[in-house]
Design a protein around this motif. Structure first.
Motif, PDB file in Angstrom:
ATOM      1  N   LEU A 111      -7.957 -48.686 -37.464  1.00 41.91           N
ATOM      2  CA  LEU A 111      -7.241 -47.812 -38.384  1.00 41.91           C
ATOM      3  C   LEU A 111      -5.731 -48.021 -38.253  1.00 41.91           C
ATOM      4  CD1 LEU A 111      -7.727 -45.327 -40.370  1.00 41.91           C
ATOM      5  CD2 LEU A 111      -7.231 -43.893 -38.391  1.00 41.91           C
ATOM      6  N   PRO A 112      -5.223 -49.149 -38.753  1.00 38.71           N
ATOM      7  CA  PRO A 112      -3.780 -49.377 -38.680  1.00 38.71           C
ATOM      8  C   PRO A 112      -3.028 -48.503 -39.677  1.00 38.71           C
ATOM      9  CG  PRO A 112      -4.802 -51.146 -39.896  1.00 38.71           C
ATOM     10  CD  PRO A 112      -5.926 -50.277 -39.394  1.00 38.71           C
ATOM     11  N   ILE A 113      -1.893 -47.988 -39.242  1.00 37.13           N
ATOM     12  CA  ILE A 113      -1.074 -47.103 -40.074  1.00 37.13           C
ATOM     13  C   ILE A 113       0.335 -47.663 -40.119  1.00 37.13           C
ATOM     14  CG2 ILE A 113      -0.211 -44.745 -40.373  1.00 37.13           C
ATOM     15  CD1 ILE A 113      -2.530 -43.855 -38.498  1.00 37.13           C
ATOM     16  N   GLY A 114       0.887 -47.875 -41.316  1.00 41.09           N
ATOM     17  CA  GLY A 114       2.242 -48.384 -41.379  1.00 41.09           C
ATOM     18  C   GLY A 114       2.605 -48.991 -42.713  1.00 41.09           C
ATOM     19  N   THR A 115       3.666 -49.765 -42.707  1.00 42.91           N
ATOM     20  CA  THR A 115       4.159 -50.427 -43.911  1.00 42.91           C
ATOM     21  C   THR A 115       3.290 -51.646 -44.229  1.00 42.91           C
ATOM     22  OG1 THR A 115       5.630 -51.886 -42.673  1.00 42.91           O
ATOM     23  CG2 THR A 115       6.505 -49.711 -43.309  1.00 42.91           C
ATOM     24  N   PRO A 116       3.436 -52.217 -45.422  1.00 39.95           N
ATOM     25  CA  PRO A 116       2.654 -53.418 -45.755  1.00 39.95           C
ATOM     26  C   PRO A 116       2.827 -54.537 -44.736  1.00 39.95           C
ATOM     27  CG  PRO A 116       3.647 -52.512 -47.730  1.00 39.95           C
ATOM     28  CD  PRO A 116       4.194 -51.720 -46.590  1.00 39.95           C
ATOM     29  N   ASP A 117       4.054 -54.760 -44.269  1.00 39.80           N
ATOM     30  CA  ASP A 117       4.272 -55.818 -43.281  1.00 39.80           C
ATOM     31  C   ASP A 117       3.576 -55.502 -41.961  1.00 39.80           C
ATOM     32  OD1 ASP A 117       5.993 -58.033 -44.291  1.00 39.80           O
ATOM     33  OD2 ASP A 117       7.331 -56.384 -44.808  1.00 39.80           O
ATOM     34  N   MET A 118       3.573 -54.247 -41.570  1.00 38.53           N
ATOM     35  CA  MET A 118       2.908 -53.859 -40.320  1.00 38.53           C
ATOM     36  C   MET A 118       1.399 -54.067 -40.425  1.00 38.53           C
ATOM     37  SD  MET A 118       5.151 -50.398 -39.560  1.00 38.53           S
ATOM     38  CE  MET A 118       4.157 -49.866 -38.157  1.00 38.53           C
ATOM     39  N   ILE A 119       0.826 -53.706 -41.563  1.00 40.22           N
ATOM     40  CA  ILE A 119      -0.613 -53.905 -41.757  1.00 40.22           C
ATOM     41  C   ILE A 119      -0.928 -55.400 -41.768  1.00 40.22           C
ATOM     42  CG2 ILE A 119      -2.564 -53.511 -43.284  1.00 40.22           C
ATOM     43  CD1 ILE A 119      -1.387 -50.960 -42.010  1.00 40.22           C
ATOM     44  N   ALA A 120      -0.095 -56.181 -42.447  1.00 41.28           N
ATOM     45  CA  ALA A 120      -0.308 -57.632 -42.505  1.00 41.28           C
ATOM     46  C   ALA A 120      -0.192 -58.250 -41.115  1.00 41.28           C
ATOM     47  CB  ALA A 120       0.710 -58.271 -43.452  1.00 41.28           C
ATOM     48  N   ASP A 121       0.704 -57.727 -40.278  1.00 41.19           N
ATOM     49  CA  ASP A 121       0.843 -58.230 -38.910  1.00 41.19           C
ATOM     50  C   ASP A 121      -0.457 -58.058 -38.138  1.00 41.19           C
ATOM     51  OD1 ASP A 121       3.476 -58.965 -39.285  1.00 41.19           O
ATOM     52  OD2 ASP A 121       4.314 -57.155 -38.362  1.00 41.19           O
ATOM     53  N   VAL A 122      -1.077 -56.882 -38.300  1.00 40.75           N
ATOM     54  CA  VAL A 122      -2.338 -56.607 -37.602  1.00 40.75           C
ATOM     55  C   VAL A 122      -3.428 -57.554 -38.083  1.00 40.75           C
ATOM     56  CG1 VAL A 122      -4.162 -54.901 -37.218  1.00 40.75           C
ATOM     57  CG2 VAL A 122      -1.758 -54.185 -37.196  1.00 40.75           C
ATOM     58  N   MET A 123      -3.513 -57.725 -39.372  1.00 44.93           N
ATOM     59  CA  MET A 123      -4.558 -58.584 -39.937  1.00 44.93           C
ATOM     60  C   MET A 123      -4.350 -60.035 -39.517  1.00 44.93           C
ATOM     61  SD  MET A 123      -4.895 -56.855 -43.747  1.00 44.93           S
ATOM     62  CE  MET A 123      -6.581 -57.372 -44.076  1.00 44.93           C
ATOM     63  N   GLU A 124      -3.111 -60.478 -39.527  1.00 46.19           N
ATOM     64  CA  GLU A 124      -2.818 -61.856 -39.147  1.00 46.19           C
ATOM     65  C   GLU A 124      -3.167 -62.100 -37.678  1.00 46.19           C
ATOM     66  OE1 GLU A 124       0.712 -65.178 -39.768  1.00 46.19           O
ATOM     67  OE2 GLU A 124       1.160 -63.046 -40.048  1.00 46.19           O
ATOM     68  N   GLU A 125      -2.891 -61.117 -36.830  1.00 49.41           N
ATOM     69  CA  GLU A 125      -3.224 -61.274 -35.410  1.00 49.41           C
ATOM     70  C   GLU A 125      -4.731 -61.373 -35.218  1.00 49.41           C
ATOM     71  OE1 GLU A 125      -2.440 -59.096 -31.076  1.00 49.41           O
ATOM     72  OE2 GLU A 125      -1.980 -58.038 -32.944  1.00 49.41           O
ATOM     73  N   TRP A 126      -5.475 -60.541 -35.941  1.00 47.25           N
ATOM     74  CA  TRP A 126      -6.932 -60.591 -35.831  1.00 47.25           C
ATOM     75  C   TRP A 126      -7.453 -61.956 -36.259  1.00 47.25           C
ATOM     76  CZ3 TRP A 126     -10.821 -56.205 -36.358  1.00 47.25           C
ATOM     77  CH2 TRP A 126     -10.403 -55.084 -35.644  1.00 47.25           C
ATOM     78  N   ILE A 127      -6.888 -62.508 -37.326  1.00 49.40           N
ATOM     79  CA  ILE A 127      -7.332 -63.809 -37.826  1.00 49.40           C
ATOM     80  C   ILE A 127      -7.049 -64.903 -36.801  1.00 49.40           C
ATOM     81  CG2 ILE A 127      -6.880 -65.576 -39.571  1.00 49.40           C
ATOM     82  CD1 ILE A 127      -6.318 -63.234 -41.526  1.00 49.40           C
ATOM     83  N   ASN A 128      -5.860 -64.869 -36.235  1.00 48.79           N
ATOM     84  CA  ASN A 128      -5.452 -65.931 -35.311  1.00 48.79           C
ATOM     85  C   ASN A 128      -6.142 -65.822 -33.952  1.00 48.79           C
ATOM     86  OD1 ASN A 128      -3.696 -66.991 -37.218  1.00 48.79           O
ATOM     87  ND2 ASN A 128      -1.953 -65.788 -36.507  1.00 48.79           N
ATOM     88  N   VAL A 129      -6.316 -64.612 -33.477  1.00 50.81           N
ATOM     89  CA  VAL A 129      -6.883 -64.417 -32.138  1.00 50.81           C
ATOM     90  C   VAL A 129      -8.403 -64.316 -32.171  1.00 50.81           C
ATOM     91  CG1 VAL A 129      -6.941 -62.889 -30.119  1.00 50.81           C
ATOM     92  CG2 VAL A 129      -4.775 -63.284 -31.318  1.00 50.81           C
ATOM     93  N   GLY A 130      -8.931 -63.631 -33.180  1.00 53.44           N
ATOM     94  CA  GLY A 130     -10.366 -63.361 -33.217  1.00 53.44           C
ATOM     95  C   GLY A 130     -11.206 -64.375 -33.954  1.00 53.44           C
ATOM     96  N   ASP A 131     -10.566 -65.346 -34.636  1.00 58.68           N
ATOM     97  CA  ASP A 131     -11.295 -66.370 -35.381  1.00 58.68           C
ATOM     98  C   ASP A 131     -12.263 -65.747 -36.373  1.00 58.68           C
ATOM     99  OD1 ASP A 131     -12.072 -68.921 -36.161  1.00 58.68           O
ATOM    100  OD2 ASP A 131     -13.664 -69.037 -34.657  1.00 58.68           O
ATOM    101  N   ILE A 132     -11.772 -64.755 -37.124  1.00 62.29           N
ATOM    102  CA  ILE A 132     -12.612 -64.104 -38.119  1.00 62.29           C
ATOM    103  C   ILE A 132     -12.378 -64.734 -39.481  1.00 62.29           C
ATOM    104  CG2 ILE A 132     -12.676 -61.944 -36.837  1.00 62.29           C
ATOM    105  CD1 ILE A 132     -10.571 -60.870 -38.778  1.00 62.29           C
ATOM    106  N   ASP A 133     -13.234 -64.376 -40.423  1.00 66.15           N
ATOM    107  CA  ASP A 133     -13.195 -65.004 -41.740  1.00 66.15           C
ATOM    108  C   ASP A 133     -12.631 -64.093 -42.826  1.00 66.15           C
ATOM    109  OD1 ASP A 133     -14.802 -67.598 -41.181  1.00 66.15           O
ATOM    110  OD2 ASP A 133     -15.993 -66.002 -40.293  1.00 66.15           O
ATOM    111  N   GLY A 134     -12.458 -62.826 -42.522  1.00 71.76           N
ATOM    112  CA  GLY A 134     -11.955 -61.881 -43.515  1.00 71.76           C
ATOM    113  C   GLY A 134     -12.132 -60.473 -42.994  1.00 71.76           C
TER     114      GLY A 134
END
Length: 236
Positions: A111-134
């Motif tokens: 449940l990330p809370i914040g500005t568009p850039d903050m949300i995108a930061d969380v999603m980008e980290e998950w993609i890079n670290v967790g090797d997820i697809d979406g």
């Protein structure tokens, strides 16, 4: 998980992972926090507790609502195994009321809370670290949650090159676009579901007229094992 698939003779890329995320987005941090506070007043923790009880096959209402729950009460083999595993990962046990509130709020997902850039930061980290697809992007307020995400977050993801700007296969099937593989409209031959295609079943059970008959009383058909998963008396 990908290695497990490869051990079973399937390409690791056959498996796609889309974790649940329920972002609360605002043009400013203050706006995002205000939305969170507003949503929290609307949470039906009792409904969330009932839902979680069903997932865990455990009536959580019988425990003191405001005392930490003994997570040892959650047994293996619950209705939805992943939910039980997720709950047990809490650093400190929550109370049944808190568990119900969390389930009603975002289903226990991130449940990330914040500005568009903050949300995108969380999603980008998950993609890079967790090797997820979406992501399985969930909502708290419909359509507001989705409108916020589409209008505020998606442009940032596109600017970063994280999200596509157009379909990989315009006019193609959902599978083609999900996998970004033009022409691949069905599950691959390595997928367990491929064993239940009509042409395969017709060859094995066809009556010569195009009809398929599976005798559920025949012992060898009572339990079918597909990649180690038992399917009792089922036909597809």
């Amino acid at each position: 998980m990908r290695q497990m698939a490869e051990d079973q003779g399937r390409p690791g890329t056959d498996l796609n992972f889309f974790p649940l995320m329920t972002p609360i987005v605002g043009r400013t941090v203050e706006e995002a926090r205000a939305k969170y506070d507003k949503y929290k007043t609307m949470v039906d923790w009792e409904g969330g507790l009932a839902k979680l009880s069903g997932y865990l096959n455990l009536d959580l209402s019988k425990y003191p609502l405001d005392e930490p729950l003994d997570y040892n009460e959650i047994k293996d083999g619950v209705a939805i195994e992943g939910v039980g595993t997720s709950v047990k990962k809490d650093p400190e046990p929550l109370t049944p009321r808190q568990l119900g509130e969390r389930m009603a709020f975002c289903g226990g997902g991130n449940l990330p809370i914040g500005t568009p850039d903050m949300i995108a930061d969380v999603m980008e980290e998950w993609i890079n670290v967790g090797d997820i697809d979406g992501f399985n992007v969930a909502y708290i307020s419909n359509p507001e949650s989705y409108e916020d995400f589409v209008e505020l977050v998606i442009p940032v993801l596109q600017e970063r090159g994280i999200m596509w700007r157009d379909y990989a296969v315009p006019g193609g099937t959902f599978r083609e676009n999900l996998r970004r593989e033009p022409g691949v409209k069905r599950a691959p031959s390595t997928h367990p579901a491929a064993k239940f295609r009509y042409v395969v079943l017709k060859e094995k059970y066809g009556d010569g007229n195009g009809d398929i008959h599976i005798d559920r009383n025949v012992e060898e058909e009572l339990v079918q094992k597909v990649n180690g998963v038992s399917m009792n008396g089922t036909s597809h």
